[in-house]
Each structure stands twice: as C-alpha cells, then as structure tokens.
Design an enzyme around this catalytic site. Structure first.
Site, PDB file in Angstrom:
ATOM      1  N   GLY A 211       4.819   7.942   0.770  1.00 37.51           N
ATOM      2  CA  GLY A 211       4.003   7.077  -0.085  1.00 37.51           C
ATOM      3  C   GLY A 211       4.468   5.623  -0.017  1.00 37.51           C
ATOM      4  N   HIS A 212       4.567   5.011  -1.207  1.00 39.86           N
ATOM      5  CA  HIS A 212       4.833   3.571  -1.294  1.00 39.86           C
ATOM      6  C   HIS A 212       6.327   3.244  -1.278  1.00 39.86           C
ATOM      7  CE1 HIS A 212       3.613  -0.499  -2.045  1.00 39.86           C
ATOM      8  NE2 HIS A 212       4.186  -0.576  -3.224  1.00 39.86           N
ATOM      9  N   TRP A 213       7.158   4.239  -1.310  1.00 39.76           N
ATOM     10  CA  TRP A 213       8.610   4.042  -1.418  1.00 39.76           C
ATOM     11  C   TRP A 213       9.320   4.550  -0.173  1.00 39.76           C
ATOM     12  CZ3 TRP A 213      11.180   5.734  -6.688  1.00 39.76           C
ATOM     13  CH2 TRP A 213      11.261   4.617  -7.532  1.00 39.76           C
TER      14      TRP A 213
ATOM     15  N   SER B 204       6.828  -4.175  -1.153  1.00 38.05           N
ATOM     16  CA  SER B 204       5.590  -4.415  -1.898  1.00 38.05           C
ATOM     17  C   SER B 204       5.515  -5.870  -2.377  1.00 38.05           C
ATOM     18  CB  SER B 204       5.495  -3.411  -3.056  1.00 38.05           C
ATOM     19  OG  SER B 204       4.178  -3.284  -3.498  1.00 38.05           O
TER      20      SER B 204
ATOM     21  N   PHE C 276       3.598   7.185  -6.503  1.00 34.70           N
ATOM     22  CA  PHE C 276       4.505   6.401  -5.649  1.00 34.70           C
ATOM     23  C   PHE C 276       4.857   7.130  -4.356  1.00 34.70           C
ATOM     24  CE2 PHE C 276       7.261   3.536  -8.568  1.00 34.70           C
ATOM     25  CZ  PHE C 276       6.562   2.444  -8.125  1.00 34.70           C
TER      26      PHE C 276
END
Ligand SMILES: O=C(O)CCC(=O)/C=C/C=C(\O)C(=O)O
Length: 289
Positions: free
Chosen positions: A268-270, A116, A179
C-alpha cells in the site's frame, strides 16, 4: 549526534532547533542519528499523528550502520514541532523549514527520502535549492500530476480528512487499514501509539483542518517543472496504494530526467514499512552506486 549505530531510541536522538527562514520563525523537532560524511534526511507523510520516527523507524538503522548520518525532521504542524496554519503551498512551507534546519545544522548538501507529503516537499525543496541536494528517493508522492485512473480525492485521503476532523480510534483504524496491503500486519500497539501521538497535539489536528479549509490544494502540481530537477531519483510505489495511486509514479518517471521507478507488489502507501528489508537494501544500493 549519536555515536553508536545499534543503540539509539527516539528519546536519545530527539533534538530541537529554532529556524528563521522564508517568513517562518519556528521551533522544529528532529531526530539526529549516527554520523558520517553524508547525511540522509527523511520527511514523513501528512497523516494525523505522523512523525519522522513513526514513519521511518524501520529504515534508520541500516543507513546508520552503513555510515550515514540520518536526520528525521518533524514538519511544522506535526509531532513536537511548532504548530502552523498553512494558507499556501504546504510543500513549499516544509521545504523552507528544511532549508532553515540544514542551515542551523550547517549541512550543505543532503540526500532526501520523502514519504507522500514528504515526497511532495522534497520536490519543492529540490526546485528551490538544487545545489543542496544529492540523491532523492520519493515514495508514494511528488506531485507530478493527478491520477488518470483513480478519482480524487482518493479513499485514503478522504479517510485522513475524516480522522483529522474526528480523531477517534475507529477512524484511525479505518485509515490505517487502507494504508497497507495486509492489514493483519497492524498491531493494537501500533494503533495505540499512533492514537496517543495524534491526541497529544489537538492543536495540530485543528490547524490541519483550518489549513485545508483555507486552501484545499495544499500540495501544488509541479509536473511542469519536473524537468528542472537533475538529481538522480529513485521512485518507490506500492501497487495497491490507495492514497496516492501508482500511476502518478509513472507521471514522475516521465517528467524527472534521471528517475527510475520500483513498484512493490502486495504493497500500500507505506512501502518503507511493509517491505522494509527490501526497501532498505534498495536505498543503500541506490545511494552508493
Ligand atoms: O495528500 C497527499 O497527497 C499526501 C498524503 C499523505 O502524505 C499521507 C501520508 C500518510 C502517512 O504516511 C502517515 O500518516 O503516516
């Protein structure tokens, strides 16, 4: 440097360095794990309470076992690194901090894994220091332009802002539930550790809010310069990323001359945490071939 791959902890690998670079004069915290001819740097995301260790603790051991030295830098304004107010490009500020640390550690060339904000900063570093990079792994970031489908700021980025302004367990849970794809994988212990981390440094929280007020665009769009990056790049995204949408990975794929993209489903984002085993295998394969 630690010597044994299987026996290391955050505390036993914790180090500090003073850097003077590009107008920065700061003490930085980092973790230094393993040893080897090649070094992999890991750069964390911008959430409250994030750190190299918090973001990447599931990804260190396979690299160390394979013979890499791993450096986890806590960016200025996070964890045990010095506080900072960022009025300009935070991506470039982090890139300067990384250059300062590599100079102190006498590391000429490194591979970088950025998550990110860490990926945004990796692109900034690669543009400023092309001779210092090996291969790049950009996860859920890189600032190759806005999403064509999802309005900005995304729901995840709004939840980060709310948590910085009001650091409560309720706001933390709201953010962390977004997340990941499967929120049932989040434990009370994980929430508590993250809450402890972020409450330990209220100065960092206040400085982030101040920085965002002074300059809401902390991570500039590098899409017009992506063609300058000649490093082999692995892009990794979660299909259900609600912070930095998956189609922004397609923009990076189009702009970076030597990029390939892997999209995890049910993620997700992780990605490095939710799909750690597959992620670790992919990274090792990418670095060694
Ligand atoms: O604003 C952006 O584009 C970056 C957002 C970002 O870096 C979020 C990262 C969150 C984490 O990985 C974290 O806090 O652990």
């Amino acid at each position: 440097m630690t010597t044994t791959a299987s026996v290391f902890t955050e505390a036993s690998t914790s180090r500090f360095a003073r850097i003077k670079e590009g107008g920065l004069d700061l003490q930085l915290h980092y973790n230094d794990v393993g040893q080897g001819a090649e070094t992999v740097v890991m750069l964390h995301g911008s959430g409250p309470g994030a750190s190299g260790w918090a973001n990447f603790h599931r990804n260190i051991e396979p690299l160390v076992t394979a013979g890499y030295r791993v450096i986890l830098l806590d960016c200025p304004g996070w964890s045990k690194s010095d506080p900072v107010v960022s009025e300009g490009s935070r991506s470039n500020l982090n890139a300067s901090a990384l250059k300062g640390l590599l100079d102190v550690l006498d590391l000429d060339r490194v591979h970088i894994i950025g998550n990110s904000m860490g990926a945004h900063s990796t692109v900034a570093f690669a543009l400023e220091n092309p001779e210092r990079i090996g291969k790049l792994i950009l996860m859920g970031g890189g600032t190759g332009g806005p999403s064509a489908f999802v309005p900005q700021p995304t729901e995840g980025i709004k939840l980060i802002g709310a948590l910085y302004r009001e650091p409560t367990i309720e706001n933390l849970k709201k953010m962390m539930n977004v997340f990941v794809f499967d929120a049932s994988s989040l434990t009370e212990e994980l929430f508590q550790t993250r809450l402890d981390n972020l409450l330990a440094r209220r100065d960092h929280l206040e400085n982030f809010v101040k920085s965002s007020t002074l300059n809401p665009k902390q991570f500039p769009d590098f899409s017009h310069r992506l063609h300058e990056i000649s490093a082999e790049t692995l892009l990794v995204w979660g299909r259900e990323d609600r912070f930095v949408p998956m189609d922004t990975g397609l923009r990076l794929l189009a702009g970076l001359p030597k990029a390939q993209l892997h999209v995890f489903n049910r993620c997700g984002h992780w990605a490095q945490w939710e799909h750690a085993d597959t992620f670790n295998r992919m990274v090792l394969d990418f670095l060694t071939h």
